[in-house]
Each structure stands twice: as C-alpha cells, then as structure tokens.
Write a protein that holds these residues in place. Structure first.
Motif, short mmCIF file in Angstrom:
data_model
loop_
_atom_site.label_atom_id
_atom_site.label_comp_id
_atom_site.label_asym_id
_atom_site.label_seq_id
_atom_site.Cartn_x
_atom_site.Cartn_y
_atom_site.Cartn_z
N UNK A 250 0.82 -1.16 0.18
CA UNK A 250 -0.02 -0.14 -0.03
C UNK A 250 0.74 1.31 -0.10
N UNK A 251 2.26 1.26 0.59
CA UNK A 251 2.96 2.15 0.53
C UNK A 251 3.76 2.32 -0.70
N UNK A 252 3.80 1.60 -1.78
CA UNK A 252 4.54 1.63 -2.86
C UNK A 252 6.02 0.56 -2.88
N UNK A 253 6.11 -0.02 -1.68
CA UNK A 253 7.42 -0.85 -1.48
C UNK A 253 6.96 -2.08 -2.43
N UNK A 254 8.32 -2.30 -3.23
CA UNK A 254 8.37 -3.53 -4.07
C UNK A 254 8.32 -4.70 -3.22
N UNK A 255 7.42 -5.78 -3.63
CA UNK A 255 7.22 -7.14 -2.58
C UNK A 255 7.94 -8.27 -3.27
N UNK A 317 -8.27 2.24 -9.57
CA UNK A 317 -8.50 3.43 -9.03
C UNK A 317 -9.30 4.38 -9.88
N UNK A 318 -9.33 4.44 -11.08
CA UNK A 318 -10.07 5.18 -12.16
C UNK A 318 -11.39 4.74 -11.98
N UNK A 319 -11.59 3.12 -12.01
CA UNK A 319 -12.90 2.64 -11.97
C UNK A 319 -13.66 2.97 -10.64
N UNK A 320 -12.89 3.56 -9.69
CA UNK A 320 -13.58 3.57 -8.43
C UNK A 320 -13.11 2.69 -7.22
N UNK A 321 -12.29 1.70 -7.57
CA UNK A 321 -11.67 0.80 -6.56
C UNK A 321 -10.75 1.36 -5.40
N UNK A 322 -10.88 1.33 -4.19
CA UNK A 322 -10.18 2.13 -3.22
C UNK A 322 -8.62 1.70 -3.50
N UNK A 323 -7.77 2.76 -2.92
CA UNK A 323 -6.54 2.47 -2.99
C UNK A 323 -5.93 1.17 -2.63
N UNK A 324 -6.31 0.76 -1.45
CA UNK A 324 -5.57 -0.35 -0.64
C UNK A 324 -6.20 -1.53 -1.33
N UNK A 325 -7.28 -1.95 -1.84
CA UNK A 325 -7.86 -2.61 -2.68
C UNK A 325 -7.14 -2.76 -4.00
N UNK A 326 -6.96 -1.74 -4.65
CA UNK A 326 -6.38 -1.73 -5.85
C UNK A 326 -5.10 -2.09 -5.81
#
Length: 687
Positions: A250-255, A317-326
């Motif tokens: 969620x913070x952009x860190x590579x997994x 996200x543009x479709x409306x999905x929340x950031x954490x879910x996207x």
C-alpha cells in the motif's frame, strides 16, 4: 461406496431446480454435499499434496444448462442476430474468479468454517442471512468430512505426509510451508471441481507463503515448490492456472523477496504445460529477476507475462476501487486484473471493432448475411471524418448491445449459479450475509466488455483514408462492393494495400492516433457504466482465441484481410505488419492510455531466437520492457520462436513432444495445434 461420474451428474441434474426457493443456493449446496460425500477418490503416484476426484465440471455444466432458457430474452430484445454474427456477445461469467487467498491460507478450511459459525450467530434475527450461513456451513462441514476421507485414502496408498497434514488441517489452520501449499490445492479442488466456479489464479505466491517459508529448510522448500508446481500442472486447468509474483504494498514498496526467486527458478525448471506466471513489475523491481525471467523465455518458457503494477493500480482506481484494494489486486485468467474483494467477471461481453466498420460501410447490414444488425445508414460519406463518425456510431451501438446482453443474463444469477465455497472467503459476503452471485455480495460487483480486432480496424480505416479519400483510387461504394466480393479479381490491389500501406505498430503517429481515438471512445462508452449488480462495466482489449471465431464471421476488410481470416490479436499489430521492430511496435501501443483498460490490455511480441541470444539480446529484452512500462504500457508477453525448429516440429511432431508456444492467453503444446495455427506461428517467427 463411491459413485461413477455419470451417477454424480445424474443426481445433480435431478436436483438442480430451485423449486420454490428464491435462488439456487440451497439446491447447489445439496449437490455439492452429495458430490463431496460420494465422489471417487484416487491418489496418483506423483501427487505429494492431494488427491484426484471424478466430479470436475459437474456444477459448472449445470449452470450453463440453467442459463439456456435466457437465450429467449436475447431474441425478444432483437439481439440474437448480432450475437450470431459475432458483432457482439454478452453472457454471465463464473469462470474467472479468485478466492481471497490471504484468508484461505491463513485460516484454512477449518478456520473458514469456524468464522462462518460466528457470523451465523451474529445474525440471529435475520432469516435470509441465516439461510446463507446455514447452507454454507453444511457445505464446509461436508468439505472437512471429505478431507478426512481423503486422508484415509492417502494413508492406504502409502502417502503418510499427505494424510497426516490433511488430518491436521481438519482441525487446525495451516502452520507449516507444506500445509500452506496443500491448503491451496485442497481449496482449488473444492471450489473449482465441486462448486463449479472456475478458479483462475492461485494469487501472489511469494507474498502468501513467505511467513511459512521463513521457518522451513531451504532444500526442503525447493523440493516442495517444485512438487507443488508440477502437481498444479497435473490439475489440467482450462486455459492454464496462473499465479503471480511481485507487485507493491500500500506504500509502494516492491514485494519481490527471496521466495519470488525460488518460485521463478522452479517454474523455469518444471517445464509445465498447464500453468502460467504473471510478474508484477514496479519501478523498483530488481533487474536480476527480470533478467532471470527473460532467460526462461529464451529457453522456451513462453508462458510468462509482465504487467505494469502502476498501470494496473491506476486503472482500477480510476474505476472507483479504493487505493488499498487496487494495490492488492489479483490477475485472473490470462491478464485480467481486479481489486481486492472484487468478483472479477472478466469475460462477460465481446465487441467486434472491425464489424462496426463493416456496418458503417454497408448501411448497418452484415456483409455476409445481409441482415441488419447495426444502425441503418445510407453509407454515403463525403470525407473520412464522416466515415469515422459513422464507424464510431456503430461501435457505440455494438457496445451497448453487448452490455444489454450481459445484463439480461446477470440479472438471473440467482437462477443460474451460487458459490457458497468461494463466498465464504470474501469478507464482504460474510458481512452482508449473502452469496457472491445470488446476492451480489462482493464489494465490487463489476462486469466486462472486451473489444476485439483493434489493429485490423485501425489498418482498415487508415487504408480507406488513403485509398478512397486521399489517393482517389476508388469510391467508397466501389470499395464496399470489393469487400463484399472478398477482393474478387482485385488480388494485386489487395496485396499492395496489405503489404505496402502504412500499418499500426510501426510508430506512425497518424495511424497510432486512430487507435487512440477508438480506445478513447470505447472507454467513454463502457467504463463506469452501471450494470444490474450494483457495479460497473470495465473495458478490456484482448482477443485470446476468440479472434478466430470472430474473424470467420467478419467480411473482408480494407486492410487486405480476406473474409473469414482471423482478426488481429489483443492490442498487437496485425501479424507481419510490425516491420519496424519491437521497439516501434511497443511505442505505437503507448499512444493508447491503458488506464482506460482496467480489464486488461496485452501486446504480444514475437521475436526470432537469433535476435535475443547472448548478453546483448538479454539487454535488449530488458530495455524494451522497461521502456514500454515507462511510457505507460499495461502488459506484454514475449514469444521467442525458432523458425527451423517450428518447421521441423510440424513435420516431425514426435521429436518435439514438449515444445510449447503461447497461443493467445495460455500455453499449448505445438503438436496440439491445427496445421493452420502451426503455419501462423511459423510465419510469425520470420522477421
């Protein structure tokens, strides 16, 4: 006494009616329980984790039989002719799903059953919700009983490791790496084979299993991973079973972690036919894992797809999905992405872009059947702008028809299919107390429209602009008659247009702009439009093997394509048209804003083996991938082909029993292709 498959199917068909109930949930639950109690269990010698059963596809088959009656609604709404002409189609989709794998692995079947009981008690005064939980609990009780029966059969066959772990999982959540891997396969069998809701991803394996892997011996881990991949392959999932590595938090860190490398290394060595790997690439994905993947591709692992993590997230996200879910998205099937807690119906509807141009040229009539399946028009165009406006009008109409077809089926999910096993893994289903299909209980209940034949349509429009309106070689009416005749007596002209006219995929800005305009109009028409489930429609730009069927129903096109020939593949240039190389091909694609394609947009790059050998070849591959993603690409797949090997494999298939190619969205053995398909791959390998 275990029953034969026919007896199991007969039972399912006799008990498939919902009778007076509000939906099919209770009927489906009774069928699932019967299958769990009475299926035949076998233990293949090579299986390390789980058993085989004989009831695969029964409830999926029941769902399709239930849905047949709604074909009549297509006729009543005057949509059948368009569907039959493959100008558009639309239906329900229970074949492109993911479980909430984090919950499946952390809880296991036993833990999910325990949670269901808690929710049942919470909704003590809500009869509808208690009905859902009561039926679903019965299914999970039967699943635990089935797992115990599997353990007994495993023990009888000398599979002590398998049996002991299954008995443990009947009363506990996974605690070891082996048990976590075993839970994946157990759950896959429960949902895919018993419930009939096709499970089309195993999730992000490096992220899911890392907590269990940390406590395991490295050598045993390698052995477990290899055996796991091979056993998944033996499940013979339709169109392959995918899994992913990488992505970001969620913070952009590579997994990417050490387990990512182990899964990739094992995948390259396993040489499976029925699995595929998605690598989710961020700006910080280590170069060495990308290089390792390309080394696998150069060695014949053509089933690896690279996706841009950023572009996927932005599109969702543009479709409306929340950031954490996207951010915690999944990739189902071939390359279709969905947000966390989204039920990914990624293959509902299809639209034939090239057919829209055919209708614009022919008064709204299909050139092959003369039936009016589009909007009526006089097809008199004074300039290219007029033609293009009519093409857009027909395209929008086809899109709306496709969505209408889909709505006609999806409003009847409660009479078609339920998914108690899958629903129990979704937090939203538990909170709402309802089934994913019968009650639309996913947080995101979206639907999809996939547009086919982009490059065929773009090249055709560009050819008309040049031949009719710029060079004045013929009138629009004369061109229409030529196409209706399938280029009869016009072979020199056809070949000249096909081979010498500018085409999409070569960095030509004028032609690339046509592609961009088409996708923008598709996005405007489809993305965000409400469906009947309380969700939205989402646009995809992929064709997989549909392009063959759709091509057969599409008349000759102005790009030089003959009637009945396949349409262009995915978002790629037409075969043989990308004469300026892979970089120009990818740059053409980057004129399309793929944030508008949340359902997926893939480009296929075919390269001869000679062009990618050695350090320079590897460097070139990595460079093209990074450039493509830097400029906004969504997903890319590379086919590295050796012309001489393909020719020899066609002549002598017995010499190449394991030679694989990426057919469209999945891997196939070259020997299993038709002669026509083999010739196409040979032609694609020649650059």
């Amino acid at each position: 006494m275990p029953l034969a498959r026919k007896e199991l199917l007969d039972y399912a068909e006799r008990h498939s009616s919902k009778e007076d109930a509000c939906d099919v949930l209770e009927a489906d639950c009774k069928i699932i329980i019967y299958l769990l109690d009475n299926c035949k269990i076998t233990v293949p010698e090579n299986n390390r984790f789980f058993v085989n059963v004989n009831c695969k596809g029964i409830l999926n088959q029941i769902a399709w039989k239930r849905a047949v009656i709604y074909d009549e609604e297509l006729k009543k709404n005057k949509l059948s002719d368009g569907c039959n002409a493959l100008a558009f189609t639309g239906t329900f989709d229970i074949s492109h799903t993911t479980a909430e794998w984090e919950r499946v692995i952390s809880l296991g079947v036993y833990g999910i059953r325990t949670e269901l009981k808690k929710y049942y008690e919470r909704y003590a005064t809500d009869d509808k919700k208690r009905r859902f939980f009561n039926n679903t609990i019965k299914v999970y009780d039967a699943a635990l009983k089935f797992m115990k029966r599997c353990a007994e059969v495993a023990l009888q066959n000398g599979k002590t490791e398998m049996a002991n772990a299954l008995l443990y999982l009947c009363k506990n959540s996974p605690s070891s790496f082996y048990e976590a891997l075993q839970t994946t396969i157990v759950y896959y069998v429960l949902q895919h084979m018993f419930e009939g809701t096709y499970l089309r991803t195993l999730g992000r394996l490096d992220k899911l299993y890392f907590p269990y892997y940390k406590n395991e011996n490295i050598d045993k881990s390698k052995s477990l991973i290899m055996d796991f991949i091979k056993e998944i392959d033996r499940l013979e999932a339709p169109s392959n079973i995918p899994f992913a590595i990488g992505g970001t938090d969620i913070n952009g860190n590579d997994l990417i972690n050490e387990l990512s490398y182990l899964f990739l290394d094992a995948y390259k060595l396993a040489h499976t036919n029925n699995t595929k790997l998605h690598i989710l690439c961020s700006d910080n994905t280590p170069s060495d894992i990308i290089e390792s993947a390309f080394n696998g591709i150069r060695s014949g692992n053509n089933s690896i797809v690279f996706l841009s993590d950023k572009k996927v997230i932005d599109s969702l996200k543009k479709l409306g999905i929340e950031h954490s879910d996207a951010t915690n998205y999944h990739v189902v099937g071939c390359y279709e992405c969905g947000g966390y807690n989204e039920l990914t119906c990624s293959c509902n509807a299809r639209v034939n872009i090239t057919k829209a141009l055919e209708l614009a040229l022919n008064g709204g009539k299909d050139m092959l059947t003369s039936k009016t399946i589009g909007l009526e028009t006089d097809s008199n165009f004074n300039n290219f702008s007029d033609l293009y406006a009519e093409f857009e009008r027909q395209l929008v109409y086809l899109c709306n028809c496709a969505m209408k077809c889909t709505d006609l089926f999806e409003k009847h999910y409660n009479s078609i299919h339920s998914a108690p096993i899958l629903s129990a893994t979704y937090t939203s289903s538990l909170e709402k107390g309802g089934d994913l299909y019968c009650d639309y209980s996913a947080k995101y209940c979206n639907s999809s429209v996939n547009a086919l034949g982009l490059a065929t349509a773009v090249d055709s429009l560009a050819a008309i602009k040049k031949a009719v309106f710029e060079d004045k070689l013929m009138t629009i009416k004369e061109l229409t008659e030529i196409l209706k005749s399938n280029w009869t007596d016009k072979e020199p002209m056809r070949l000249f247009i096909k081979n010498r006219y500018p085409k999409f995929g070569n960095g030509n800005k004028t032609i690339d702009h046509i592609a961009k305009s088409i996708v923008d109009k598709l996005s405007e028409t489809i993305n965000g439009k409400p469906n009947v489930k309380g969700g939205k429609y989402r646009l995809g730009l992929f064709s997989i093997d549909w392009r063959w069927d759709f091509g057969e129903k599409t008349a000759a096109s102005a790009d030089g394509r003959l009637s009945g020939e396949p349409l262009s593949q995915n978002t790629s240039a037409s075969f043989g048209a990308d004469k300026m190389g892979a970089t120009a091909h990818l740059m053409s694609l980057n004129t399309i804003d793929t944030v508008n394609t949340p359902n997926g947009a893939i480009v296929d790059i075919d390269l001869p083996l000679s062009a990618v050998q050695g350090k320079n070849g590897l460097k070139s591959l990595v460079s093209t991938l990074k450039t493509y993603f830097e400029f906004g690409g969504f997903a890319v797949h590379y086919n590295v082909l050796d012309t001489e090997i393909l020719k020899d494999a066609k002549r002598n298939p017995e010499k190449y029993p394991n030679l694989q190619v990426r057919l469209c969205g999945w891997n196939v053995l070259f020997s299993s292709l038709s002669d026509k398909e083999k010739e196409e791959f040979i032609a694609r390998s020649i650059k």
